[in-house]
Design a protein around this motif. Structure first.
Motif, PDB file in Angstrom:
ATOM      1  N   TYR A  86    -137.428 -75.629  65.109  1.00  0.00           N
ATOM      2  CA  TYR A  86    -138.219 -76.429  63.967  1.00  0.00           C
ATOM      3  C   TYR A  86    -138.150 -75.535  62.656  1.00  0.00           C
ATOM      4  O   TYR A  86    -138.462 -76.059  61.519  1.00  0.00           O
ATOM      5  CB  TYR A  86    -139.902 -76.589  64.208  1.00  0.00           C
ATOM      6  N   LEU A 104    -135.214 -74.410  61.769  1.00  0.00           N
ATOM      7  CA  LEU A 104    -134.056 -74.931  61.281  1.00  0.00           C
ATOM      8  C   LEU A 104    -134.177 -76.273  60.833  1.00  0.00           C
ATOM      9  O   LEU A 104    -133.797 -76.349  59.595  1.00  0.00           O
ATOM     10  CB  LEU A 104    -132.901 -75.131  62.508  1.00  0.00           C
ATOM     11  N   THR A 105    -135.163 -77.159  61.368  1.00  0.00           N
ATOM     12  CA  THR A 105    -135.660 -78.430  60.551  1.00  0.00           C
ATOM     13  C   THR A 105    -136.033 -78.090  59.122  1.00  0.00           C
ATOM     14  O   THR A 105    -135.608 -78.531  58.130  1.00  0.00           O
ATOM     15  CB  THR A 105    -136.496 -78.894  61.394  1.00  0.00           C
ATOM     16  N   ARG A 141    -135.367 -75.336  57.236  1.00  0.00           N
ATOM     17  CA  ARG A 141    -134.427 -75.125  56.379  1.00  0.00           C
ATOM     18  C   ARG A 141    -133.660 -76.164  55.948  1.00  0.00           C
ATOM     19  O   ARG A 141    -133.239 -76.374  54.707  1.00  0.00           O
ATOM     20  CB  ARG A 141    -133.564 -74.208  57.061  1.00  0.00           C
ATOM     21  N   ALA A 142    -133.430 -77.152  56.873  1.00  0.00           N
ATOM     22  CA  ALA A 142    -132.654 -78.155  56.570  1.00  0.00           C
ATOM     23  C   ALA A 142    -133.376 -79.161  55.552  1.00  0.00           C
ATOM     24  O   ALA A 142    -132.459 -79.756  54.790  1.00  0.00           O
ATOM     25  CB  ALA A 142    -132.278 -79.148  57.760  1.00  0.00           C
ATOM     26  N   LYS A 143    -134.492 -79.210  55.621  1.00  0.00           N
ATOM     27  CA  LYS A 143    -135.408 -79.924  54.592  1.00  0.00           C
ATOM     28  C   LYS A 143    -135.191 -79.399  53.226  1.00  0.00           C
ATOM     29  O   LYS A 143    -135.680 -80.038  52.360  1.00  0.00           O
ATOM     30  CB  LYS A 143    -136.950 -79.746  55.022  1.00  0.00           C
ATOM     31  N   GLY A 144    -134.420 -78.277  52.985  1.00  0.00           N
ATOM     32  CA  GLY A 144    -134.208 -77.605  51.603  1.00  0.00           C
ATOM     33  C   GLY A 144    -135.401 -76.951  51.168  1.00  0.00           C
ATOM     34  O   GLY A 144    -135.521 -76.578  50.018  1.00  0.00           O
ATOM     35  N   LEU A 145    -136.646 -76.413  52.031  1.00  0.00           N
ATOM     36  CA  LEU A 145    -137.507 -75.593  51.670  1.00  0.00           C
ATOM     37  C   LEU A 145    -136.927 -74.277  51.198  1.00  0.00           C
ATOM     38  O   LEU A 145    -135.978 -73.668  51.731  1.00  0.00           O
ATOM     39  CB  LEU A 145    -138.390 -75.477  52.932  1.00  0.00           C
ATOM     40  N   HIS A 172    -143.722 -72.306  57.995  1.00  0.00           N
ATOM     41  CA  HIS A 172    -143.644 -72.718  59.454  1.00  0.00           C
ATOM     42  C   HIS A 172    -143.392 -71.440  60.368  1.00  0.00           C
ATOM     43  O   HIS A 172    -143.978 -71.580  61.424  1.00  0.00           O
ATOM     44  CB  HIS A 172    -142.395 -73.191  59.567  1.00  0.00           C
ATOM     45  N   LEU A 205    -126.086 -73.987  57.124  1.00  0.00           N
ATOM     46  CA  LEU A 205    -127.226 -73.512  57.909  1.00  0.00           C
ATOM     47  C   LEU A 205    -126.917 -73.111  59.293  1.00  0.00           C
ATOM     48  O   LEU A 205    -127.707 -72.664  60.097  1.00  0.00           O
ATOM     49  CB  LEU A 205    -128.244 -74.872  58.277  1.00  0.00           C
ATOM     50  N   SER A 215    -130.054 -76.221  48.408  1.00  0.00           N
ATOM     51  CA  SER A 215    -131.743 -76.695  48.796  1.00  0.00           C
ATOM     52  C   SER A 215    -131.962 -77.728  48.107  1.00  0.00           C
ATOM     53  O   SER A 215    -132.770 -78.754  48.259  1.00  0.00           O
ATOM     54  CB  SER A 215    -132.619 -75.534  48.422  1.00  0.00           C
ATOM     55  N   ARG A 226    -129.957 -80.550  50.598  1.00  0.00           N
ATOM     56  CA  ARG A 226    -130.638 -80.707  51.730  1.00  0.00           C
ATOM     57  C   ARG A 226    -131.661 -81.913  51.526  1.00  0.00           C
ATOM     58  O   ARG A 226    -132.606 -81.617  50.938  1.00  0.00           O
ATOM     59  CB  ARG A 226    -130.806 -79.365  52.339  1.00  0.00           C
ATOM     60  N   TRP A 227    -131.535 -82.426  52.842  1.00  0.00           N
ATOM     61  CA  TRP A 227    -132.321 -83.699  53.050  1.00  0.00           C
ATOM     62  C   TRP A 227    -132.558 -84.630  51.879  1.00  0.00           C
ATOM     63  O   TRP A 227    -132.577 -85.846  52.036  1.00  0.00           O
ATOM     64  CB  TRP A 227    -134.081 -83.163  53.008  1.00  0.00           C
ATOM     65  N   PHE A 240    -132.446 -83.964  64.555  1.00  0.00           N
ATOM     66  CA  PHE A 240    -131.928 -82.685  65.578  1.00  0.00           C
ATOM     67  C   PHE A 240    -132.177 -83.123  67.055  1.00  0.00           C
ATOM     68  O   PHE A 240    -132.889 -84.155  67.347  1.00  0.00           O
ATOM     69  CB  PHE A 240    -132.840 -81.474  65.409  1.00  0.00           C
ATOM     70  N   ASN A 252    -138.720 -79.561  70.095  1.00  0.00           N
ATOM     71  CA  ASN A 252    -138.612 -78.514  69.290  1.00  0.00           C
ATOM     72  C   ASN A 252    -138.485 -78.494  67.904  1.00  0.00           C
ATOM     73  O   ASN A 252    -138.540 -77.867  67.185  1.00  0.00           O
ATOM     74  CB  ASN A 252    -137.674 -77.576  69.907  1.00  0.00           C
ATOM     75  N   ALA A 253    -137.918 -79.705  67.435  1.00  0.00           N
ATOM     76  CA  ALA A 253    -137.451 -79.810  66.115  1.00  0.00           C
ATOM     77  C   ALA A 253    -138.853 -80.080  65.177  1.00  0.00           C
ATOM     78  O   ALA A 253    -138.727 -79.949  64.176  1.00  0.00           O
ATOM     79  CB  ALA A 253    -136.324 -80.874  65.921  1.00  0.00           C
ATOM     80  N   ASN A 276    -142.420 -78.888  64.175  1.00  0.00           N
ATOM     81  CA  ASN A 276    -143.277 -77.826  64.330  1.00  0.00           C
ATOM     82  C   ASN A 276    -144.589 -77.981  64.902  1.00  0.00           C
ATOM     83  O   ASN A 276    -145.338 -79.042  64.399  1.00  0.00           O
ATOM     84  CB  ASN A 276    -143.723 -77.325  62.810  1.00  0.00           C
ATOM     85  N   LEU A 327    -141.549 -82.227  48.210  1.00  0.00           N
ATOM     86  CA  LEU A 327    -140.549 -81.130  47.380  1.00  0.00           C
ATOM     87  C   LEU A 327    -139.494 -81.614  46.685  1.00  0.00           C
ATOM     88  O   LEU A 327    -139.048 -81.292  45.633  1.00  0.00           O
ATOM     89  CB  LEU A 327    -139.930 -80.489  48.651  1.00  0.00           C
TER      90      LEU A 327
END
Lengths: 323, 375, 512
Positions: free
Chosen positions: A222, A224-225, A227-231, A240, B84, B112, B115-116, B123, B128-129, B131, B146
């Protein structure tokens, strides 16, 4: 599991443990070699018949089960016996010594948690950087260091050589103050060395715990998720990683809070800080058993309550408990 | 544009004004053009060449399957696309042209923004992906707020919309991941991936951890959403049947390299690389005569010390002389169908020299990077 | 069979030139070499530990050599030796009952038991007749030498009778050591420990015990260090040599730490395995007991106990032992719970093995690496605990330890002078020893952790890229060791250390 059942179970568990510990105290006192009545008297010479008198007072002449009942009754009424060193009821002695300890241990724990956690978080985040290597090795060093040795070193350097801080005590004997804030300032001044000594070992421990917990969480998917979100890195860390990494450390910090007594015994003895720890040390030197038992009981109950608080905090921090 | 985007109806892909803004774009064949991408990991013993020069292209609205045995670098390739990689991994060379922008050279800050918003990921194993200590809804709202810069309420409404889109009751928006079943978590993950109306979604083994029934449902959902939203999609899977079902294009990887790529029909009906053939054979075919499934003998090579020449040569039944010394190049054997195998022509001396010069340049680059790091 | 092949696959493979080539069914020659090397080392350690205290190197070669055959060597109380002898006798009978082709091991054990029992009885005779606690001069050095040689012979016989198991042991030890070596913290720990262990063992040669006597002043009180040997660390409040105290203190500090850990580990492991293996009410009892002891604040309790039981090192060992086991127990229990679910344990139960057999032969070997790593960490805590108790004045008044030295410094007001030479050496010694054990413990933890293991091996083993990439991608800090305080938390599925054991376990059940 619903909330009420969870809390009830935890509270019942804590109460049961308290019962066991108090009973253990009863048994401990009676399986110690020697006559308990004799142990309850000061060392050295005493009047003839004193033992019999002591036996009567503590009902040691009664059968064991009756003693047990009376012991419980007395404990629940906080009649913990009579200190023969202070010639006062133990509850009274303990009552006035408890506040300095709370002041010392409370401040120390807050500082240790804040500092240890922050340095630990940054060490894990900047893994293998110079900062990490430095702080983590320092953490290991402080964690391996005997508290009292550090106290002696502090006194040697800061009190004796440099003369910056007083050698010990909470207030100078016979000191009088016009205003309460002057007194508070004096106490604060006297507190600096003891509190840093007390905190430093825990800083090391919390640093290591937080770092290792964070390192584990940072490998989770999570993160990695996130990070992937661009946070941004900061948002990933504080939003997180840290909330998850905090979970296992709550129990440890609360456990330590319970075991604070061990730290205070050493710190207070060296610095002559008039708290429970110094009381325990003094009563050990004087073989003042009633006081030692009371301190033991208080310490044990503190651990149990701290555990209970940890369980309750966990309930609010980790949603998985509610399932 | 954010509010407009958020409110844009599901069916119509939002217009991307950003796409027209920058004039200085490299001419590119499609939405995504990966050219000779190399991503290595650093270990104490040396460099693991997890992705060693892969190339493929993706047109808008197309779906591409990336397949191969586990450990052949598929996931590394996917994470390299959006930069990443883990701390010890780095993109050594190559280009990732997304809409003409080279992502491989982009800064962390620049990434950034991409991404997204432009590229999102589903994932593997949503267990686990997601939180565990945050509500699923909050996790979906997070990227919306964001990137699209809208208020809490609008974001929540959007999240509920997404939940409906992927077939979860919007009332469950406030639940925690552990309160959902595996399939539902994966749906929530998909909803999250769609949160900012991305143009490209990368699915990294999105169905692997699920049971067969749920797998089928999730694949169906992805298929449906792809059509409705006109998404470009990269599906990473070790399961060829999943790829055959969902994708237009296929890329077969072996030990960090692309061995064959082309349309799904070309790959399944006309596989040319020995590895692809064996791989297809190792899956049971329900339409044809029942046959024993055959596995490929041997193990994939250690990517720390890859064998000289073709990576597959030690296991290849049709291995011949140049295979163990000369590295094969991707060659187009029919329109759109690329194969990297000496059976379809050994590269001439000039190409070989160019390839070895390239390798030498990469090595020099790595050495320089190490030195720079040491200081 | 399967054992040997599986190791060949799982081991270093062709890339490792050191890989021992062993044939099935023969005792590994490496084990023979170990026995030949370690038997004298053990003998030397045991002898030095009881070497007469008054023979410094300066007293001459003859005198020092004479110490090795002096009456003081190996003067243990009769009951210690007798209990040891009875235990060995039990093992000897058990191994005789086993259906095995070779009974060499049983004979070696019988011989050892006979020697120990003979020694125990002979030692018990004193002037006042025979008693369990006395330890008269009965050529202890000779008995001890024979006993240690016989122990070496017994291990030899064991390797001879169980070549596969011997192979596994050699293999696992070598594998572990190979990984351990690459961990700089672990190696630093070993080096520091070797230094202090050598100091403790050689203290009769390094400093004459006579310098610890209250009237053995070498100067004025609190004299700063000067150049003569005993004056290196100055003098204490009575004018005694701090160096002599420092050297002799290492013995007590280490011995108390090790013995207390032994008690703690045995209690913790037994209760942990018990409560993990048995579910239901028996497991619940074990768990509750652990939880209750876990909440007992150890220092106040130790103060009460030490004040009541008197001040000597046996009491301190006992107190630390019985207050520090719950941590071990918890860790062992959770590991037992996961091992219990593994297939080979179920198989063992399915073929009707007794619970005891299953625990000893399947559970214990699989939780052992964990217990071992944990033990090393507990030593650190035990040494700190001893120091703390001694500092508070609960130590043995007749012996010096680093804690007692610091107490002396504190009570005499050395900090106020400031007599740094009196405060610094014991403090740094404690920190170094505790750090060394912590380093070693975390290093073992890492080495025995399958995930990390895989990572390390990925570099040296030409295997699938799976391992290499997974390891590379999963753990960014490939080369640097991690300090993990939560080292106890190991992944489920057992440890690789003895995963071979699981292959090895013979499917027939008639072995016990």
């Amino acid at each position: 599991m619903d909330k009420r059942r969870y809390f009830l179970r935890k509270i019942a568990n804590a109460l049961l443990t308290i019962v066991v510990v108090i009973s253990f105290n009863f048994i401990l006192f009676r399986i110690l070699p020697g006559d308990p009545a004799r142990l309850l008297l000061p060392k050295g010479r005493f009047q003839a018949g004193a033992i019999e008198k002591q036996r009567k007072i503590f009902r040691l002449d009664k059968p064991l089960y009756e003693q047990f009942v009376f012991y419980w009754w007395d404990t629940l009424n906080l009649e913990l016996g009579f200190s023969f060193k202070e010639k006062r009821p133990v509850a009274e002695v303990v009552g006035e010594r408890i506040w300095p300890t709370i002041l010392l241990a409370g401040t120390g724990t807050i500082i240790a948690t804040l500092v240890g956690y922050t340095t630990g978080v940054f060490a894990a985040w900047r893994r293998n950087s110079k900062y990490d290597v430095l702080t983590t090795n320092a953490g290991m060093f402080f964690y391996s260091m005997p508290t009292f040795w550090f106290a002696l070193i502090c006194i040697m350097i800061f009190s004796v050589q440099l003369g910056w801080f007083p050698v010990g005590r909470m207030l100078e004997p016979g000191a009088t103050f016009d205003h309460w804030y002057q007194q508070a300032a004096s106490v604060l001044y006297h507190m600096i060395l003891p509190v840093s000594t007390f905190a430093i070992a825990y800083v090391g421990e919390y640093h290591l715990i937080m770092r290792s917990s964070l390192t584990g969480v940072m490998k989770e998917d999570y993160v990695l998720t996130a990070r992937a979100k661009g946070l941004s890195e900061n948002k990933v860390l504080w939003g997180h990683v840290v909330p998850n990494a905090m979970l296992p450390t709550v129990t440890i910090v609360m456990m330590n809070l319970g075991f604070v007594m061990s730290g205070t015994i050493l710190t207070e003895s060296v610095f002559n800080w008039p708290g429970l720890g110094l009381l325990a040390y003094e009563s050990m030197l004087n073989r003042d058993y009633p006081v030692m038992q009371a301190v033991f009981l208080i310490a044990a109950v503190a651990v149990i309550l701290a555990n209970l608080v940890a369980d309750i905090m966990y309930y609010y921090l980790d949603p998985r408990v509610k399932a | 544009m954010s509010a407009a985007t958020a409110k844009a109806k599901k069916g119509a892909p939002a217009a991307k004004p950003a796409a027209e803004k920058k004039a200085a774009r490299i001419e590119h064949p499609g939405l995504l053009d990966v050219r000779d991408l190399k991503a290595y990991f650093r270990l104490s013993a040396g460099w693991v060449k997890a992705v060693d020069g892969i190339s493929f292209t993706l047109e808008p609205g197309e779906s591409l399957g990336l397949a191969g045995e586990s450990g052949c670098g598929k996931t590394t390739a996917a994470t390299a696309l959006i930069k990443l990689l883990p701390e010890n991994g780095r993109i050594v060379s190559g280009e990732v042209l997304f809409d003409g922008i080279n992502l491989a050279k982009r800064t962390e800050f620049g990434m950034s923004k991409i991404r997204w918003k432009e590229i999102s990921m589903i994932f593997q194993g949503a267990m686990n992906a997601l939180n565990p200590v945050k509500e699923v809804g909050d996790q979906i709202i997070e990227p919306i707020r964001l990137h699209d810069n809208i208020g809490e309420k609008a974001a929540l409404a959007r999240a509920k919309e997404l939940f409906e889109l992927v077939g979860i009751n919007p009332k469950r928006i406030g639940e925690y991941p552990h309160q959902m079943s595996g399939g539902m978590r994966q749906r929530a993950m998909i909803a999250m991936a769609l949160a900012c109306n991305p143009r490209l979604v990368i699915g990294d083994e999105p169905t692997t951890a699920l049971d067969v029934m749920v797998q089928a449902q999730i694949l169906e959902l992805i298929e449906k959403l792809r059509e409705e939203l006109d998404l470009s999609f990269i599906l990473i899977s070790h399961d060829l049947s999943v790829m055959a079902e969902t994708c237009d294009k296929g890329v077969i990887m072996y030990a960090g390299r692309v061995v064959e790529s082309g349309s799904v029909e070309q790959i399944f009906n006309n596989a040319e690389h020995p590895y692809t053939r064996r791989l297809i054979k190792s899956f049971p075919n329900i339409h044809e005569k029942r046959e024993m499934v055959s596995s490929i003998p041997g193990d994939p090579p250690n990517l720390l010390y890859p064998p000289p020449g073709c990576n597959f040569s030690p296991r290849c039944e049709r291995c011949f002389e140049p295979c163990t010394s000369v590295e094969p190049q991707l060659t187009e054997i029919e329109p759109g169908h690329f194969v990297s195998c000496h059976l379809f022509g050994v590269p001439d001396q000039a190409t070989q020299d160019a390839a070895s010069a390239d390798v030498a340049a990469t090595d020099a680059h790595l050495a320089a990077a190490l030195e720079a790091e040491a200081q | 069979m399967s054992a040997v092949t599986s190791q060949k696959n799982g081991s270093a493979g062709p890339g490792d030139p050191e890989q021992p080539v062993l044939e099935h069914g023969t005792m590994p020659s490496r084990l023979k070499r170990w026995i030949i090397i370690w038997t004298p080392v053990v003998w030397l350690v045991m002898t030095l530990a009881t070497f007469p205290k008054d023979r410094p190197v300066t007293s001459g070669f003859g005198n020092v050599m004479g110490g090795f055959v002096s009456d003081e060597i190996a003067r243990y109380p009769a009951w210690v030796v007798l209990i040891l002898g009875l235990l060995i006798l039990g093992f000897a009978i058990l191994s005789l009952l086993r259906r095995q082709r070779k009974h060499t091991l049983a004979y070696a054990l019988f011989a050892l038991a006979a020697v120990l029992l003979g020694w125990g009885f002979a030692a018990g005779f004193d002037d006042g007749g025979w008693s369990l606690t006395s330890s008269s001069e009965v050529l202890g050095w000779l008995w001890q030498t024979i006993a240690i040689v016989l122990i070496g012979a017994a291990v030899w016989a064991w390797g001879y009778a169980n070549p596969e198991r011997a192979y596994l042991m050699v293999f696992n030890t070598r594998q572990t050591w190979r990984l351990y070596r690459s961990n700089w913290q672990g190696m630093a720990g070993i080096i520091i420990m070797a230094f202090f262990a050598a100091m403790a063992l050689l203290s009769p040669f390094l400093a004459d015990h006579a310098y610890l006597a209250p009237n053995a002043q070498i100067g004025l009180p609190f004299e700063p260090p000067w150049s003569s040997y005993y004056g290196w660390f100055g003098t204490d409040e009575q004018g005694l040599s701090v160096l002599a105290e420092f050297i002799w203190s290492s013995r007590i500090s280490l011995v108390v730490g090790l013995l207390a850990t032994a008690i703690s580990t045995m209690l913790g492991a037994a209760i942990g395995i018990f409560s993990g293996f048995y579910g239901g009410w028996r497991g619940e009892i074990g768990m509750r007991l652990t939880d209750w002891f876990l909440v007992l604040p150890w220092l106040p309790l130790a103060l009460v106990l030490a004040a009541a039981w008197g001040q000597n090192y046996w009491m301190i060992i006992l107190i630390i032992g019985i207050t520090s086991w719950p941590g071990t127990s918890r860790i062992v229990r959770s590991q037992t719970l996961s091992v219990r679910e593994l297939q080979f344990v179920e198989r063992s139960r399915a073929i009707g093995s007794s619970n005891f057999h299953t625990m000893m032969r399947h559970i214990l070997p699989n939780v052992f690496p964990l217990i071992f790593a944990n033990t090393v960490l507990v030593v650190a805590i035990a040494i700190l605990s001893e120091t703390t108790l001694s500092f508070l004045g609960l130590g043995d008044p007749l012996n010096f330890s680093w804690g007692t030295m610091l107490r002396g410094a504190w009570v005499s007001g050395a900090a106020g002078l400031p007599a740094w030479w009196y405060i610094l050496p014991p403090g740094f010694a404690i920190i170094l020893v505790v750090l060394a054990f912590t380093f070693m413990g975390t290093a073992f933890d890492e080495v025995l952790d399958p995930k990390l293991r895989k990572r390390e091996e990925a570099g040296s083993r030409p295997e699938g890229p799976d391992a290499a990439t997974a390891a590379a991608a999963g753990t960014p800090e490939a080369a640097t060791p991690i300090v993990s305080m939560d080292g106890a938390v190991l992944p489920e599925g057992g440890l690789p250390h003895l995963r071979h054991e699981q292959d090895y376990d013979p499917p027939k059940g008639g072995e016990q």
